[in-house]
Enzyme design. Structure first.
Site, PDB file in Angstrom:
ATOM      1  N   GLN A  33       1.029  -1.111   0.202  1.00  0.00           N
ATOM      2  CA  GLN A  33       0.314   0.366  -0.122  1.00  0.00           C
ATOM      3  C   GLN A  33       0.626   1.276   0.240  1.00  0.00           C
ATOM      4  O   GLN A  33       0.184   1.986  -0.570  1.00  0.00           O
ATOM      5  CB  GLN A  33      -0.460  -0.374   1.195  1.00  0.00           C
ATOM      6  CG  GLN A  33      -1.759  -0.971   0.972  1.00  0.00           C
ATOM      7  CD  GLN A  33      -2.779  -1.174   3.080  1.00  0.00           C
ATOM      8  OE1 GLN A  33      -2.585  -0.311   2.900  1.00  0.00           O
ATOM      9  NE2 GLN A  33      -3.482  -2.310   2.691  1.00  0.00           N
TER      10      GLN A  33
ATOM     11  N   HIS B 147      -1.265   0.301   5.548  1.00  0.00           N
ATOM     12  CA  HIS B 147      -1.499   1.604   6.693  1.00  0.00           C
ATOM     13  C   HIS B 147      -1.424   2.399   6.814  1.00  0.00           C
ATOM     14  O   HIS B 147      -0.591   2.780   8.624  1.00  0.00           O
ATOM     15  CB  HIS B 147      -1.870   0.324   7.966  1.00  0.00           C
ATOM     16  CG  HIS B 147      -3.485  -0.118   7.465  1.00  0.00           C
ATOM     17  ND1 HIS B 147      -3.970  -0.973   8.589  1.00  0.00           N
ATOM     18  CD2 HIS B 147      -3.430  -1.192   6.715  1.00  0.00           C
ATOM     19  CE1 HIS B 147      -5.089  -1.953   8.565  1.00  0.00           C
ATOM     20  NE2 HIS B 147      -4.535  -1.652   6.742  1.00  0.00           N
TER      21      HIS B 147
ATOM     22  N   GLU C 275     -15.581   3.972   9.268  1.00  0.00           N
ATOM     23  CA  GLU C 275     -15.728   4.933  10.145  1.00  0.00           C
ATOM     24  C   GLU C 275     -15.912   6.572   9.145  1.00  0.00           C
ATOM     25  O   GLU C 275     -15.267   6.744   8.932  1.00  0.00           O
ATOM     26  CB  GLU C 275     -15.479   5.106  11.091  1.00  0.00           C
ATOM     27  CG  GLU C 275     -15.537   3.533  11.917  1.00  0.00           C
ATOM     28  CD  GLU C 275     -15.081   3.877  13.447  1.00  0.00           C
ATOM     29  OE1 GLU C 275     -14.433   4.872  13.861  1.00  0.00           O
ATOM     30  OE2 GLU C 275     -14.805   2.702  14.454  1.00  0.00           O
TER      31      GLU C 275
ATOM     32  N   TYR D  37     -10.720   7.778  19.630  1.00  0.00           N
ATOM     33  CA  TYR D  37     -12.075   6.850  18.117  1.00  0.00           C
ATOM     34  C   TYR D  37     -11.692   5.598  18.466  1.00  0.00           C
ATOM     35  O   TYR D  37     -12.766   4.973  18.272  1.00  0.00           O
ATOM     36  CB  TYR D  37     -11.607   7.566  17.303  1.00  0.00           C
ATOM     37  CG  TYR D  37     -11.890   9.445  17.334  1.00  0.00           C
ATOM     38  CD1 TYR D  37     -10.732  10.266  17.714  1.00  0.00           C
ATOM     39  CD2 TYR D  37     -12.944   9.559  16.437  1.00  0.00           C
ATOM     40  CE1 TYR D  37     -11.334  11.171  17.537  1.00  0.00           C
ATOM     41  CE2 TYR D  37     -13.304  10.660  16.979  1.00  0.00           C
ATOM     42  CZ  TYR D  37     -12.617  12.136  17.109  1.00  0.00           C
ATOM     43  OH  TYR D  37     -12.641  13.042  17.363  1.00  0.00           O
TER      44      TYR D  37
ATOM     45  N   TYR E 175      -9.490 -10.395   9.686  1.00  0.00           N
ATOM     46  CA  TYR E 175      -9.882 -10.783   8.028  1.00  0.00           C
ATOM     47  C   TYR E 175     -10.006 -12.735   8.532  1.00  0.00           C
ATOM     48  O   TYR E 175      -9.722 -13.099   7.648  1.00  0.00           O
ATOM     49  CB  TYR E 175      -8.649 -10.601   7.413  1.00  0.00           C
ATOM     50  CG  TYR E 175      -8.017  -8.925   6.948  1.00  0.00           C
ATOM     51  CD1 TYR E 175      -9.238  -8.562   5.764  1.00  0.00           C
ATOM     52  CD2 TYR E 175      -7.800  -8.195   7.375  1.00  0.00           C
ATOM     53  CE1 TYR E 175      -9.540  -7.138   5.880  1.00  0.00           C
ATOM     54  CE2 TYR E 175      -7.849  -6.644   7.387  1.00  0.00           C
ATOM     55  CZ  TYR E 175      -8.217  -6.394   6.312  1.00  0.00           C
ATOM     56  OH  TYR E 175      -9.197  -4.618   6.004  1.00  0.00           O
TER      57      TYR E 175
END
Lengths: 152, 378
Positions: B81, B146, B240, B250, B261
């Site tokens: 990513q 991430h 979210e 949060y 997963y």
């Protein structure tokens, strides 16, 4: 024919045992952390989470854990069986070793196949990997002992 | 029976009220064959900057993709990513020509480790000059995943940066001694504002503005810049949309609406005192990839709405917001597939970047009455 059936049931039982270890270890590693963070983890929540994970890790995940573990242990036990032809060793220890090595290889391989991501939450730490490897050892040991009994 | 009829008509009334009619629009492809475009910034109505995750910063000028990429962009880690991610302009770009880039970078001498980095450079003559590091996430991570990597300037001139949880060490999102799973707030030169909530707190990094996040790839300022919207990828379910406030937790991964997963529960809890609730969550996941608040006049009925680009199954979500609550959701542009980024051009059209090795930049404009060759959504 009877022996094949018996051994198949034994293998399935052992795979279920290893899967149970995997799932419980993952559940508890999550719950222990949550408890330490002050979340209200009760015995009831622990039980329902384990039950949920038993179902979830075999039906809701990217892969059913029992299928992966069964495949890995099957290969390991088959290899151990071949080794036993040439090497004189108590087979319960050899199967135990095969179970441990196969699970360790699985745990080390998952991040390599999935871009460095640890998909089994319980295996993210060295301790987690050690415990799960022990579950492979125990499963192999149980398989080896019971195979001994049925063959004797 | 009477009550049932009443209820039915009330539901009908409410559903009509929240689903305001969609605008007529048309698509125009303004650039193609971009390698994993991740973000775009409009400098003017005729010039855009686009990041390609492989590490290139491209220019689109007068509807033409410049074959030469912008010089001076640091080497990035293009893996999983990771790669060149967000590009934004300084609020005073017209005067100082500053742009900000986020990207993943390997640790010097230790290629197995990497981190999220933010730089600032002066964009002039198709090159970046005077590059300085604004932020580098600590500690380094192993997996190239991430990062978050989204940026947003607030009205006070400070810069928010989303720093994702790095996947494997997700629990670190709940501690303040690291940058994983945090929203970071710095000044435009990378220094720490003296109004940051954890400044001076023992065992807390001073750049942290909020915590308990996962992988946040959307930041947008609401009307008047008073509300800050943030969205984040959940695991398997549990994406979210949050309203960000300074110093708040949060919840990730102590509370979540998603599962792992592997199918295991990450947490059996979805709420807890002291942990913020999302104003909306999605199960199953839509993989929200960016967000913009629409405040222009080209699409009058969309004014005041939030637009989220989504990767799964691939579309754009138009959210109607009232009093900090989501009161309606419309799925748009499904035909485009995975949308990586959405922003608003200066003329009020929407600019989209589609995801993948052959990504496109697509402009969504209001239907022109003289345009006969298109129908809504074509």
């Amino acid at each position: 024919m009877n022996d094949i059936l018996k051994n198949s049931v034994l293998l399935l039982t052992v795979c279920m045992l290893a899967s149970l270890f995997f799932i419980c270890q993952t559940t508890f590693s999550n719950l222990i952390w949550l408890y330490h963070k002050g979340m209200p983890v009760s015995a009831g929540i622990a039980v329902t989470t384990i039950l949920s994970d038993l179902i979830g890790m075999n039906t809701r995940g990217e892969f059913p854990i029992i299928v992966i573990i069964s495949a890995v242990l099957l290969i390991a036990f088959f290899a151990a069986r071949i080794v036993l032809i040439w090497i004189q060793i108590e087979q319960k220890y050899l199967y135990a070793l095969a179970g441990a090595v196969s699970i360790l290889v699985l745990l080390v391989s998952i991040p390599n196949f999935f871009y460095g991501l640890e998909l089994i939450a319980g295996a993210r730490t060295y301790l987690g990997k050690f415990i799960l490897t022990c579950s492979g050892y125990l499963s192999g040991y149980v398989f080896g002992i019971n195979l001994c009994r049925s063959e004797s | 029976m009477k009550h049932a009829y009443c209820l039915f008509f009330m539901i009908l009334l409410v559903s009509n009220a929240i689903a305001s009619p969609s605008e007529d629009y048309r698509f125009e492809t303004i650039a193609s064959d971009l390698e994993h475009p991740w973000s775009l910034a409009a400098i003017s109505d005729s010039e855009y900057l686009v990041t390609e995750r492989v590490g290139r910063l491209r220019r689109i000028i007068d509807g033409q993709l410049d074959s030469k990429s912008v010089d001076g962009v640091p080497k990035v880690l293009f893996k999983t990513q990771g790669g060149l991610s967000d590009v934004i302009l300084h609020p005073n770009f017209a005067e100082n020509r500053y742009i900000y880039l986020s990207f993943s970078e390997t640790k010097l001498g230790t290629p197995s480790l990497n981190t999220l980095k933010i730089i600032r450079g002066r964009y002039e003559d198709g090159s970046l000059h005077d590059i300085i590091t604004i932020f580098s996430a600590k500690p380094f991570r192993k997996a190239a995943a991430h990062y978050g990597a989204r940026m947003l300037f607030l009205n006070d001139g400070t810069l928010l940066i989303t720093s994702g949880d790095a996947f494997n060490p997700r629990e670190k999102a709940q501690t303040l001694d690291n940058h994983f799973g945090k929203v970071i707030r710095v000044n435009d030169d990378g220094s720490v504002p003296d109004t940051n909530p954890f400044l001076g707190q023992k065992d807390a990094l001073p750049e942290i503005w909020s915590y308990g996040h996962r992988n946040m790839q959307g930041l947008a300022l609401g009307k008047g810049g008073k509300i800050i919207f943030e969205h984040e990828h959940g695991p398997k379910g549990g994406d979210e949309l949050n309203i960000l406030k300074s110093g708040l937790n949060y919840g990730w991964p102590a509370i979540t609406y998603g599962i792992d997963y592997s199918g295991a529960m990450i947490s059996p809890f979805t709420e807890r005192a002291g942990m913020e609730q999302p104003i909306k969550y999605w199960v199953p996941s839509i993989a929200p990839s960016s967000m913009v608040f629409y405040d222009k006049d080209m699409f009058p009925t969309w004014k005041g709405n939030l637009f989220l680009s989504a990767l799964v199954p691939g579309d754009v979500r138009r959210l109607s917001i009232s009093d900090g609550k989501v009161i309606g959701e419309e799925i748009l542009f499904e035909e485009l597939g995975r949308v990586r980024h959405i922003t608003v051009a200066l003329d009020g059209s929407l600019l989209l970047a589609t995801d993948g090795p052959k990504g496109q930049i697509i402009r969504v404009s209001a239907r022109d009455a003289s345009d006969k060759n298109w129908a809504s959504g074509e």
